[in-house]
Design a protein around this motif. Structure first.
Motif, PDB file in Angstrom:
ATOM      1  N   ARG A 151       5.317  13.504  -1.439  1.00 40.54           N
ATOM      2  CA  ARG A 151       4.092  13.925  -0.758  1.00 40.54           C
ATOM      3  C   ARG A 151       3.021  14.128  -1.818  1.00 40.54           C
ATOM      4  O   ARG A 151       3.149  15.006  -2.676  1.00 40.54           O
ATOM      5  N   VAL A 152       1.971  13.319  -1.761  1.00 42.80           N
ATOM      6  CA  VAL A 152       0.913  13.334  -2.773  1.00 42.80           C
ATOM      7  C   VAL A 152      -0.443  13.403  -2.089  1.00 42.80           C
ATOM      8  O   VAL A 152      -0.562  13.169  -0.875  1.00 42.80           O
ATOM      9  N   LEU A 153      -1.461  13.700  -2.867  1.00 40.67           N
ATOM     10  CA  LEU A 153      -2.820  13.716  -2.333  1.00 40.67           C
ATOM     11  C   LEU A 153      -3.245  12.300  -1.931  1.00 40.67           C
ATOM     12  O   LEU A 153      -2.850  11.321  -2.570  1.00 40.67           O
ATOM     13  N   PRO A 154      -4.059  12.177  -0.882  1.00 41.14           N
ATOM     14  CA  PRO A 154      -4.515  10.856  -0.435  1.00 41.14           C
ATOM     15  C   PRO A 154      -5.617  10.312  -1.328  1.00 41.14           C
ATOM     16  O   PRO A 154      -6.777  10.188  -0.923  1.00 41.14           O
ATOM     17  N   MET A 155      -5.243   9.987  -2.561  1.00 46.02           N
ATOM     18  CA  MET A 155      -6.180   9.470  -3.555  1.00 46.02           C
ATOM     19  C   MET A 155      -5.643   8.156  -4.104  1.00 46.02           C
ATOM     20  O   MET A 155      -4.425   7.968  -4.211  1.00 46.02           O
ATOM     21  N   ILE A 156      -6.544   7.270  -4.459  1.00 50.09           N
ATOM     22  CA  ILE A 156      -6.141   5.981  -5.011  1.00 50.09           C
ATOM     23  C   ILE A 156      -5.264   6.179  -6.247  1.00 50.09           C
ATOM     24  O   ILE A 156      -4.242   5.508  -6.416  1.00 50.09           O
ATOM     25  N   ALA A 157      -5.643   7.109  -7.114  1.00 53.78           N
ATOM     26  CA  ALA A 157      -4.878   7.343  -8.341  1.00 53.78           C
ATOM     27  C   ALA A 157      -3.447   7.778  -8.036  1.00 53.78           C
ATOM     28  O   ALA A 157      -2.505   7.375  -8.734  1.00 53.78           O
ATOM     29  N   SER A 158      -3.269   8.601  -6.994  1.00 52.76           N
ATOM     30  CA  SER A 158      -1.930   9.050  -6.617  1.00 52.76           C
ATOM     31  C   SER A 158      -1.074   7.886  -6.131  1.00 52.76           C
ATOM     32  O   SER A 158       0.096   7.745  -6.517  1.00 52.76           O
ATOM     33  N   LEU A 159      -1.658   7.041  -5.290  1.00 57.65           N
ATOM     34  CA  LEU A 159      -0.923   5.892  -4.774  1.00 57.65           C
ATOM     35  C   LEU A 159      -0.588   4.911  -5.886  1.00 57.65           C
ATOM     36  O   LEU A 159       0.528   4.367  -5.942  1.00 57.65           O
ATOM     37  N   GLU A 160      -1.533   4.678  -6.787  1.00 58.50           N
ATOM     38  CA  GLU A 160      -1.284   3.762  -7.903  1.00 58.50           C
ATOM     39  C   GLU A 160      -0.140   4.259  -8.773  1.00 58.50           C
ATOM     40  O   GLU A 160       0.685   3.470  -9.245  1.00 58.50           O
ATOM     41  N   GLN A 161      -0.071   5.559  -8.980  1.00 55.64           N
ATOM     42  CA  GLN A 161       1.010   6.127  -9.781  1.00 55.64           C
ATOM     43  C   GLN A 161       2.365   5.903  -9.096  1.00 55.64           C
ATOM     44  O   GLN A 161       3.353   5.561  -9.749  1.00 55.64           O
ATOM     45  N   CYS A 162       2.396   6.079  -7.798  1.00 52.07           N
ATOM     46  CA  CYS A 162       3.633   5.847  -7.046  1.00 52.07           C
ATOM     47  C   CYS A 162       4.048   4.380  -7.145  1.00 52.07           C
ATOM     48  O   CYS A 162       5.211   4.065  -7.444  1.00 52.07           O
ATOM     49  N   TYR A 163       3.113   3.484  -6.894  1.00 52.83           N
ATOM     50  CA  TYR A 163       3.429   2.049  -6.929  1.00 52.83           C
ATOM     51  C   TYR A 163       3.864   1.614  -8.330  1.00 52.83           C
ATOM     52  O   TYR A 163       4.729   0.739  -8.475  1.00 52.83           O
ATOM     53  N   ARG A 164       3.266   2.230  -9.343  1.00 53.12           N
ATOM     54  CA  ARG A 164       3.573   1.850 -10.734  1.00 53.12           C
ATOM     55  C   ARG A 164       5.061   2.037 -11.037  1.00 53.12           C
ATOM     56  O   ARG A 164       5.641   1.294 -11.841  1.00 53.12           O
ATOM     57  N   TYR A 165       5.675   3.015 -10.382  1.00 52.89           N
ATOM     58  CA  TYR A 165       7.085   3.298 -10.642  1.00 52.89           C
ATOM     59  C   TYR A 165       7.988   2.855  -9.493  1.00 52.89           C
ATOM     60  O   TYR A 165       9.094   3.368  -9.320  1.00 52.89           O
ATOM     61  N   GLY A 166       7.501   1.898  -8.728  1.00 55.36           N
ATOM     62  CA  GLY A 166       8.337   1.227  -7.751  1.00 55.36           C
ATOM     63  C   GLY A 166       8.609   1.994  -6.480  1.00 55.36           C
ATOM     64  O   GLY A 166       9.549   1.661  -5.746  1.00 55.36           O
ATOM     65  N   ILE A 167       7.794   2.994  -6.194  1.00 57.34           N
ATOM     66  CA  ILE A 167       8.002   3.766  -4.967  1.00 57.34           C
ATOM     67  C   ILE A 167       7.303   3.056  -3.816  1.00 57.34           C
ATOM     68  O   ILE A 167       6.100   2.802  -3.858  1.00 57.34           O
ATOM     69  N   LYS A 168       8.063   2.727  -2.794  1.00 64.55           N
ATOM     70  CA  LYS A 168       7.546   1.961  -1.665  1.00 64.55           C
ATOM     71  C   LYS A 168       6.717   2.846  -0.733  1.00 64.55           C
ATOM     72  O   LYS A 168       6.858   4.062  -0.701  1.00 64.55           O
ATOM     73  N   GLY A 169       5.867   2.179   0.039  1.00 65.55           N
ATOM     74  CA  GLY A 169       5.009   2.911   0.972  1.00 65.55           C
ATOM     75  C   GLY A 169       5.785   3.759   1.954  1.00 65.55           C
ATOM     76  O   GLY A 169       5.304   4.826   2.374  1.00 65.55           O
ATOM     77  N   SER A 170       6.974   3.346   2.318  1.00 65.99           N
ATOM     78  CA  SER A 170       7.792   4.105   3.260  1.00 65.99           C
ATOM     79  C   SER A 170       8.297   5.411   2.667  1.00 65.99           C
ATOM     80  O   SER A 170       8.812   6.267   3.390  1.00 65.99           O
ATOM     81  N   HIS A 171       8.135   5.570   1.345  1.00 64.61           N
ATOM     82  CA  HIS A 171       8.581   6.787   0.669  1.00 64.61           C
ATOM     83  C   HIS A 171       7.405   7.581   0.109  1.00 64.61           C
ATOM     84  O   HIS A 171       7.592   8.485  -0.693  1.00 64.61           O
ATOM     85  N   ILE A 172       6.187   7.230   0.542  1.00 62.65           N
ATOM     86  CA  ILE A 172       4.976   7.935   0.120  1.00 62.65           C
ATOM     87  C   ILE A 172       4.339   8.602   1.324  1.00 62.65           C
ATOM     88  O   ILE A 172       4.084   7.961   2.343  1.00 62.65           O
ATOM     89  N   ILE A 173       4.078   9.898   1.205  1.00 67.89           N
ATOM     90  CA  ILE A 173       3.393  10.658   2.255  1.00 67.89           C
ATOM     91  C   ILE A 173       2.078  11.130   1.648  1.00 67.89           C
ATOM     92  O   ILE A 173       2.043  12.101   0.887  1.00 67.89           O
ATOM     93  N   ALA A 174       1.004  10.421   1.929  1.00 68.94           N
ATOM     94  CA  ALA A 174      -0.299  10.736   1.338  1.00 68.94           C
ATOM     95  C   ALA A 174      -1.081  11.619   2.306  1.00 68.94           C
ATOM     96  O   ALA A 174      -1.681  11.138   3.264  1.00 68.94           O
TER      97      ALA A 174
END
Length: 244
Positions: A151-174
């Motif tokens: 669960r991360v803040l709904p910010m581009i930087a937060s999503l980019e950090q998740c994607y950078r380490y292979g975390i899929k959208g189904s495992h991200i709660i923005a």
């Protein structure tokens, strides 16, 4: 009297609003778009959106009389920069601290290394609420891409950090808080979590709601610890400003 405020938290917003209402000459510093957004409706302040190093802060202190650090309790780098800069400039300094919650059912870890070791020794999914900046240690958890939900803040930087380490959208709660007890419970149930991982973010950081949710669902609460700081509560700081 000129006040330099480092914000980006709910406490920072309250102080910025107080400074505005009291017509105190104030500069408010935030590091991100998100920090600026939560101050967007407050007028009568000079808002700076920039990550400040020690030299930047020293330059700002040249033209201010008071510095208030209302940054997040785990934002150690900026707090250290503020302290070091003020050691040079010797202005009146206030550190704002949160009211911490007594976590009687939590398991505490001194650092992320201890936490990841625990997760590797114990099965089950976890809802991770320690923020996008702390994702790297979780890559050491076995099957982290499947077991962990961030669960991360709904910010581009937060999503980019998740994607950078292979975390899929189904495992991200923005999502942006505050989060109620029921919403925490719903997320824990949705992702079949046996653990909720958090820092002790205090009452204003939603810690009470996390605690109660885990108690009601009989889920383990895992806390990355931080020693209690010394400083000023938000109400005390507002009273000080009202009497300047």
């Amino acid at each position: 009297m000129k006040v330099l405020l480092f914000a980006g938290t709910s406490e920072g917003r309250k102080i910025a609003s107080t400074l505005s209402n009291l017509n105190i000459d104030a500069t408010v510093c935030v590091a991100t778009d998100y920090g600026a957004d939560i101050l967007s409706d407050i007028t009568n302040i000079n808002l700076i959106e920039k990550r400040q190093d020690q030299n930047d802060i020293e330059n700002l202190l040249e033209i201010h009389d008071i510095v208030i650090d209302a940054t997040h309790p785990y934002a150690l780098d900026i707090s250290n920069n503020i302290l070091k800069a003020n050691e040079v400039k010797q202005k009146k300094y206030y550190r704002i601290i949160r009211e911490f919650v007594e976590l009687d059912n939590a398991i505490f870890f001194d650092d992320y290394s201890q936490l990841t070791h625990y997760l590797n020794e114990n099965d089950g999914n976890a809802l991770v609420t320690t923020g996008s900046k702390a994702i790297i240690p979780y890559t050491l958890v076995n099957d982290y891409k499947e077991r962990l939900f961030f669960r991360v803040l709904p910010m581009i930087a937060s999503l980019e950090q998740c994607y950078r380490y292979g975390i899929k959208g189904s495992h991200i709660i923005a999502m942006q808080g505050p989060f109620s007890i029921d919403l925490n419970k719903a997320l824990l149930k949705q992702y079949n979590c046996q653990y909720l991982i958090s820092k002790n973010t205090g009452k204003s950081g939603g810690m009470e709601e996390k605690l109660q949710a885990t108690k009601e669902m009989d889920i383990k609460l895992l806390i990355v610890s931080l020693e209690q700081e010394q400083g000023y509560r938000i109400d005390d700081m507002i009273e000080i400003l009202e009497n300047i």
